[in-house]
Write a protein that holds these residues in place. Sequence first.
Motif, PDB file in Angstrom:
ATOM      1  N   GLU A  10       0.845  -1.184   0.000  1.00 47.59           N
ATOM      2  CA  GLU A  10       0.000   0.000   0.000  1.00 47.59           C
ATOM      3  C   GLU A  10       0.882   1.236   0.000  1.00 47.59           C
ATOM      4  N   TRP A  11       0.431   2.269  -0.741  1.00 48.31           N
ATOM      5  CA  TRP A  11       1.188   3.500  -0.832  1.00 48.31           C
ATOM      6  C   TRP A  11       0.340   4.667  -0.358  1.00 48.31           C
ATOM      7  N   GLU A  12       0.575   5.108   0.868  1.00 43.33           N
ATOM      8  CA  GLU A  12      -0.031   6.310   1.456  1.00 43.33           C
ATOM      9  C   GLU A  12      -1.521   6.470   1.159  1.00 43.33           C
ATOM     10  N   HIS A  13      -2.289   5.440   1.283  1.00 43.15           N
ATOM     11  CA  HIS A  13      -3.737   5.469   1.075  1.00 43.15           C
ATOM     12  C   HIS A  13      -4.130   5.920  -0.318  1.00 43.15           C
ATOM     13  N   ARG A  14      -3.180   5.950  -1.234  1.00 43.80           N
ATOM     14  CA  ARG A  14      -3.481   6.357  -2.606  1.00 43.80           C
ATOM     15  C   ARG A  14      -3.811   5.158  -3.480  1.00 43.80           C
ATOM     16  N   ILE A  32       5.987  -2.477 -12.808  1.00 45.45           N
ATOM     17  CA  ILE A  32       5.770  -1.881 -11.484  1.00 45.45           C
ATOM     18  C   ILE A  32       4.830  -0.717 -11.736  1.00 45.45           C
ATOM     19  N   ARG A  33       3.656  -0.774 -11.132  1.00 47.11           N
ATOM     20  CA  ARG A  33       2.614   0.204 -11.462  1.00 47.11           C
ATOM     21  C   ARG A  33       1.736   0.500 -10.252  1.00 47.11           C
ATOM     22  N   LEU A  34       1.184   1.699 -10.198  1.00 47.90           N
ATOM     23  CA  LEU A  34       0.225   2.090  -9.173  1.00 47.90           C
ATOM     24  C   LEU A  34      -1.155   1.622  -9.598  1.00 47.90           C
ATOM     25  N   TRP A  35      -1.846   0.910  -8.703  1.00 46.79           N
ATOM     26  CA  TRP A  35      -3.215   0.437  -8.926  1.00 46.79           C
ATOM     27  C   TRP A  35      -4.120   1.131  -7.925  1.00 46.79           C
TER      28      TRP A  35
END
Length: 92
Positions: A10-14, A32-35
């Motif tokens: 998890e990345w800072e609730h984003r 490597i990607r933000l979901w």
Amino acid sequence: MASQVVHEFEWEHRGFVRATLDEFKGRQFASIRLWVEPRDKPGADLIPTSKGLSVPVELAAELLECIQMLAAAAPKPAVRRRVAAKCRSPTW
């Protein structure tokens, strides 16, 4: 081949940063990607954003070396003074 999630955090609730192995047009890729959760569908499956990168799996070792060098070069977080102040012995 379906996308294979190798690691996720998890990345800072984003959202979540996911490392995946994917296939596109017969080629294997490391990504490597933000979901994130869709804004208009709370509770729905996460969707990938454009924030991230995909490289052919042959370059995964180079990507690892790049990330290791970034981690080594990044400044180390300083100890917060507020926390340190709470640890001081009382003066009488």
